[in-house]
Design an enzyme around this catalytic site. Structure first.
Site, PDB file in Angstrom:
ATOM      1  N   GLU A 181     -39.691 -15.952  49.972  1.00 33.77           N
ATOM      2  CA  GLU A 181     -38.740 -14.838  50.015  1.00 33.77           C
ATOM      3  C   GLU A 181     -38.081 -14.773  48.644  1.00 33.77           C
ATOM      4  O   GLU A 181     -36.945 -15.197  48.451  1.00 33.77           O
ATOM      5  CB  GLU A 181     -37.712 -15.032  51.141  1.00 33.77           C
ATOM      6  N   GLU A 190     -37.893 -10.530  41.160  1.00 34.58           N
ATOM      7  CA  GLU A 190     -37.785 -11.983  41.093  1.00 34.58           C
ATOM      8  C   GLU A 190     -39.137 -12.654  40.872  1.00 34.58           C
ATOM      9  O   GLU A 190     -39.302 -13.849  41.118  1.00 34.58           O
ATOM     10  CB  GLU A 190     -37.127 -12.526  42.370  1.00 34.58           C
TER      11      GLU A 190
END
Length: 375
Positions: A181, A190
């Site tokens: 995640e 990210e």
């Protein structure tokens, strides 16, 4: 002084105890000084270590404690707490992991954080979890968290980027399941795509399950002078401030759309579909964005929908209240005029790290795709 001297174990006499005490005081003062120097030059990791050496990691509200906390706050973003308390996120991942992980599986967890996904994998029956975390402060706490929960013998926390992991060194064999995640509000910020791609090529079995297995990025046109002002300036009073425009964000920024006065100009439309199991995804698309109302388009709001596993989905959309994720908003360089029933043609691209949306440039050659029939 007396109470501290009494706490010095094995002191043969008062003079030696007092000497040890003053060594500790002088050492703490030196650490605080060097820690402040590191803090001022924004070397937060060094500062945190020095303040911890001065006693800042112990409970209390002294100067070392406050300075240690100040340094650590720069290393551990506050959103970790909101994320850990995001019940919709946690429950979705719990259901998906439970559906995918089989007893005895080796699970790779990219992006340890506090370690919740690793714990969920163990709960689902994983024989072993190897998880990686780049930030040393977080990795250290994650190891202790595994010990507190009695699973430290089955969860290996590696202080490294996932792309630095090696089978036979960090993992005993290719993993059966990947859980991750590492998604920002716009999905890609990210490093999710390169991390998953590397894992699929180097760290996973060919038939490994991936949670999430895919995602879709959505967009919607927005009229909002307030949002536009959040990333644009021309004149203030009668002063020309347009040179400051060179610092505007060309790409999206994170915010809650509901925090601004706005009007939605059309229905939601898909920007990209990502298949994490195969790595397939276009890099660029020419999209006729639907327009259902006359107005001025200042921005596009974007959000993701994760396909975790077994029909479990997770979204940070406009109507998904309570999620810790914000939405991704990109303002256009100039407001765009819109007319109901006339699609606004947009060129949408990504470089595996960020998505960029702009009006169709002259001579655009990207394949145009219809967005009719979607949500």
């Amino acid at each position: 002084m007396t109470s501290i001297i009494k706490n010095v174990e094995g002191s043969p006499n008062d003079s030696e105890a007092e000497s040890l005490f003053w060594d500790e005081v002088v050492g703490s003062e030196a650490m605080l000084k060097h820690g402040m120097d590191a803090l001022n030059r924004r070397d937060y990791a060094t500062a945190a270590n020095l303040f911890a050496g001065a006693g800042g990691a112990r409970p209390g509200y002294g100067p070392a404690n406050l300075l240690f906390n100040r340094a650590v706050r720069q290393l551990v973003p506050r959103w970790h707490f909101a994320m850990l308390n995001d019940q919709a996120r946690n429950e979705a991942y719990r259901k998906a992991i439970s559906a995918v992980v089989r007893p005895g599986d080796l699970v790779l967890d990219i992006g340890t954080g506090a370690g919740l996904l690793s714990l969920l994998a163990i709960e689902a029956g994983a024989g072993m979890v190897v998880t990686c975390e780049m930030e040393p402060v977080i990795a250290a706490i994650a190891r202790r968290t595994m010990a507190v929960n009695g699973v430290d013998s089955r969860v290996k926390v590696v202080e490294a980027k996932s792309t630095d992991l090696r089978v036979g060194v960090d993992l005993p064999r290719p993993a059966d399941v990947l859980v991750t995640e590492i998604f920002d509000c716009g999905l890609l910020g990210e490093g999710a795509l390169p991390s998953i791609e590397h894992a699929r090529q180097e760290l996973l079995r060919p038939d490994a399950a991936i949670v999430p297995q895919g995602a879709r990025l959505w967009g919607r046109l927005v009229e909002s002078e307030d949002l536009f002002a959040h990333n644009h300036v021309d004149t203030v009073y009668d002063f020309d401030m347009t040179l400051f425009q060179q610092f505007r964000s060309m790409e999206y920024f994170s915010t809650y759309l509901t925090g601004y006065r706005h009007r939605l100009l059309g229905e939601a439309f898909p920007l990209f579909d990502f298949d994490f199991r195969t790595g397939k995804c276009e890099q660029e698309r020419l999209i006729p964005a639907p327009v259902s109302a006359d107005g001025t388009c200042h921005a596009i709001v974007m959000w993701f929908e994760l396909d975790l596993a077994g029909g479990v989905t997770l979204s940070n959309g406009i109507e998904d209240h309570g999620t810790h994720w914000r939405q991704a908003v990109q303002t256009f360089e100039r407001p765009l005029s819109c007319r109901a029933g006339e699609p606004l043609r947009l060129l949408v691209s990504h470089d595996n790290d960020r998505v960029l949306v702009r009006p169709e440039p002259l001579g655009a050659t990207a394949a145009e795709e219809s967005v009719s029939g979607h949500r």
